[in-house]
Design a protein around this motif. Structure first.
Motif, mmCIF file in Angstrom:
data_model
loop_
_atom_site.group_PDB
_atom_site.id
_atom_site.type_symbol
_atom_site.label_atom_id
_atom_site.label_comp_id
_atom_site.label_asym_id
_atom_site.label_seq_id
_atom_site.Cartn_x
_atom_site.Cartn_y
_atom_site.Cartn_z
ATOM 1 N N UNK A 128 -13.056 31.513 48.827
ATOM 2 C CA UNK A 128 -12.929 30.153 48.316
ATOM 3 C C UNK A 128 -14.071 29.229 48.734
ATOM 4 N N UNK A 129 -15.063 29.752 49.409
ATOM 5 C CA UNK A 129 -16.237 28.951 49.763
ATOM 6 C C UNK A 129 -15.994 27.972 50.901
ATOM 7 N N UNK A 130 -15.079 28.276 51.775
ATOM 8 C CA UNK A 130 -14.835 27.401 52.921
ATOM 9 C C UNK A 130 -15.920 27.649 53.946
ATOM 10 N N UNK A 131 -16.465 26.567 54.463
ATOM 11 C CA UNK A 131 -17.562 26.682 55.426
ATOM 12 C C UNK A 131 -17.045 27.297 56.713
ATOM 13 N N UNK A 132 -17.647 28.375 57.180
ATOM 14 C CA UNK A 132 -17.220 29.038 58.405
ATOM 15 C C UNK A 132 -18.281 28.952 59.491
ATOM 16 N N UNK A 133 -19.505 28.593 59.101
ATOM 17 C CA UNK A 133 -20.576 28.490 60.086
ATOM 18 C C UNK A 133 -21.070 27.051 60.114
ATOM 19 N N UNK A 134 -21.555 26.614 61.262
ATOM 20 C CA UNK A 134 -22.108 25.267 61.386
ATOM 21 C C UNK A 134 -23.407 25.198 60.606
ATOM 22 N N UNK A 135 -23.626 24.076 59.912
ATOM 23 C CA UNK A 135 -24.806 23.916 59.086
ATOM 24 C C UNK A 135 -25.377 22.528 59.335
ATOM 25 N N UNK A 136 -26.692 22.434 59.417
ATOM 26 C CA UNK A 136 -27.308 21.133 59.666
ATOM 27 C C UNK A 136 -27.160 20.249 58.442
ATOM 28 N N UNK A 137 -27.370 18.969 58.633
ATOM 29 C CA UNK A 137 -27.256 18.016 57.531
ATOM 30 C C UNK A 137 -28.276 18.281 56.437
ATOM 31 N N UNK A 138 -29.512 18.601 56.810
ATOM 32 C CA UNK A 138 -30.563 18.860 55.818
ATOM 33 C C UNK A 138 -30.241 20.111 55.007
ATOM 34 N N UNK A 139 -29.719 21.151 55.660
ATOM 35 C CA UNK A 139 -29.368 22.377 54.956
ATOM 36 C C UNK A 139 -28.206 22.131 53.998
ATOM 37 N N UNK A 140 -27.263 21.290 54.416
ATOM 38 C CA UNK A 140 -26.124 20.977 53.562
ATOM 39 C C UNK A 140 -26.579 20.211 52.321
ATOM 40 N N UNK A 141 -27.504 19.261 52.472
ATOM 41 C CA UNK A 141 -28.027 18.500 51.335
ATOM 42 C C UNK A 141 -28.771 19.434 50.388
ATOM 43 N N UNK A 142 -29.586 20.328 50.946
ATOM 44 C CA UNK A 142 -30.341 21.261 50.106
ATOM 45 C C UNK A 142 -29.402 22.206 49.362
ATOM 46 N N UNK A 143 -28.311 22.574 49.960
ATOM 47 C CA UNK A 143 -27.366 23.507 49.345
ATOM 48 C C UNK A 143 -26.655 22.862 48.159
ATOM 49 N N UNK A 144 -26.302 21.596 48.305
ATOM 50 C CA UNK A 144 -25.543 20.942 47.248
ATOM 51 C C UNK A 144 -26.393 20.060 46.321
ATOM 52 N N UNK A 145 -27.708 20.103 46.442
ATOM 53 C CA UNK A 145 -28.588 19.324 45.566
ATOM 54 C C UNK A 145 -28.522 19.930 44.156
ATOM 55 N N UNK A 146 -28.374 19.088 43.151
ATOM 56 C CA UNK A 146 -28.339 19.650 41.790
ATOM 57 C C UNK A 146 -29.694 20.243 41.417
ATOM 58 N N UNK A 147 -29.679 21.269 40.604
ATOM 59 C CA UNK A 147 -30.962 21.903 40.212
ATOM 60 C C UNK A 147 -31.817 20.916 39.417
ATOM 61 N N UNK A 148 -33.111 20.974 39.670
ATOM 62 C CA UNK A 148 -34.027 20.068 38.982
ATOM 63 C C UNK A 148 -34.386 20.648 37.613
ATOM 64 N N UNK A 149 -34.358 19.776 36.637
ATOM 65 C CA UNK A 149 -34.697 20.195 35.257
ATOM 66 C C UNK A 149 -36.182 19.934 35.039
ATOM 67 N N UNK A 150 -36.900 20.960 34.610
ATOM 68 C CA UNK A 150 -38.328 20.793 34.341
ATOM 69 C C UNK A 150 -38.524 20.502 32.863
ATOM 70 N N UNK A 151 -39.332 19.621 32.626
ATOM 71 C CA UNK A 151 -39.462 19.321 31.210
ATOM 72 C C UNK A 151 -40.738 18.742 30.769
#
Length: 162
Positions: A139-162
């Motif tokens: 279910x994607x429950x976080x089991x390991x500690x993650x830094x704030x920057x890593x968490x932001x990078x993980x949930x950042x929406x993909x960038x659209x190139x255009x």
């Protein structure tokens, strides 16, 4: 100490005025005053040192008395403990003798020692959750500690190139 009255001091002053003279008398009087002041300071220092040594001796004597009192208290407490433990052992032995006499034989009496405490051997530092690991992973429950920057990078929406 020497007792000087007003009449004796006046007599000494008159003799000093005649012998020394009026020109040198103030300088001699100032010098004598300095010498008397030094002598008084020396005497007061000696008195203070004697008082300190007397107080030190009294403190050493008091320390010895306190140590003796502490030893006496320790000795009396140890004696009471030994006496109490001997009384308890005696009572325990009498109780065991009474129980064995009442049962008729020693085979009926269970004289096994009480079990010793055993540590449960659990690692108390590990946090044990109630949710199984496989459920958390599915279910994607976080089991390991993650830094704030890593968490932001993980949930950042993909960038659209255009």
């Amino acid at each position: 100490m020497i007792d000087f009255g007003f009449d004796k001091i006046a007599l000494i002053g008159a003799v000093a005025l005649v012998v020394i003279g009026p020109e040198r008398l103030p300088r001699v009087a100032r010098t004598v005053g300095h010498l008397i002041g030094k002598a008084q300071r020396y005497v007061s220092d000696v008195k203070a040192e004697v008082n300190r040594s007397i107080e030190l001796e009294e403190l050493k004597k008091m320390k010895g008395e306190f140590e003796d009192a502490a030893r006496n208290v320790e000795r009396s407490v140890n004696n009471e403990i030994h006496q109490t433990s001997a009384d308890l052992d005696r009572a325990w032995n009498e109780l065991n003798v009474d129980d064995s006499a009442a049962s008729g034989s020693h085979s009926d009496v269970d004289l096994r020692p009480m079990p010793q405490y055993r540590h449960p051997k659990k690692n108390w530092r590990l946090k044990r959750g109630a949710t199984p690991q496989w459920y958390k992973q599915r279910n994607g429950v976080r089991v390991k500690a993650q830094s704030g920057a890593a968490r932001v990078a993980r949930f950042r929406p993909p960038q659209v190139r255009g």
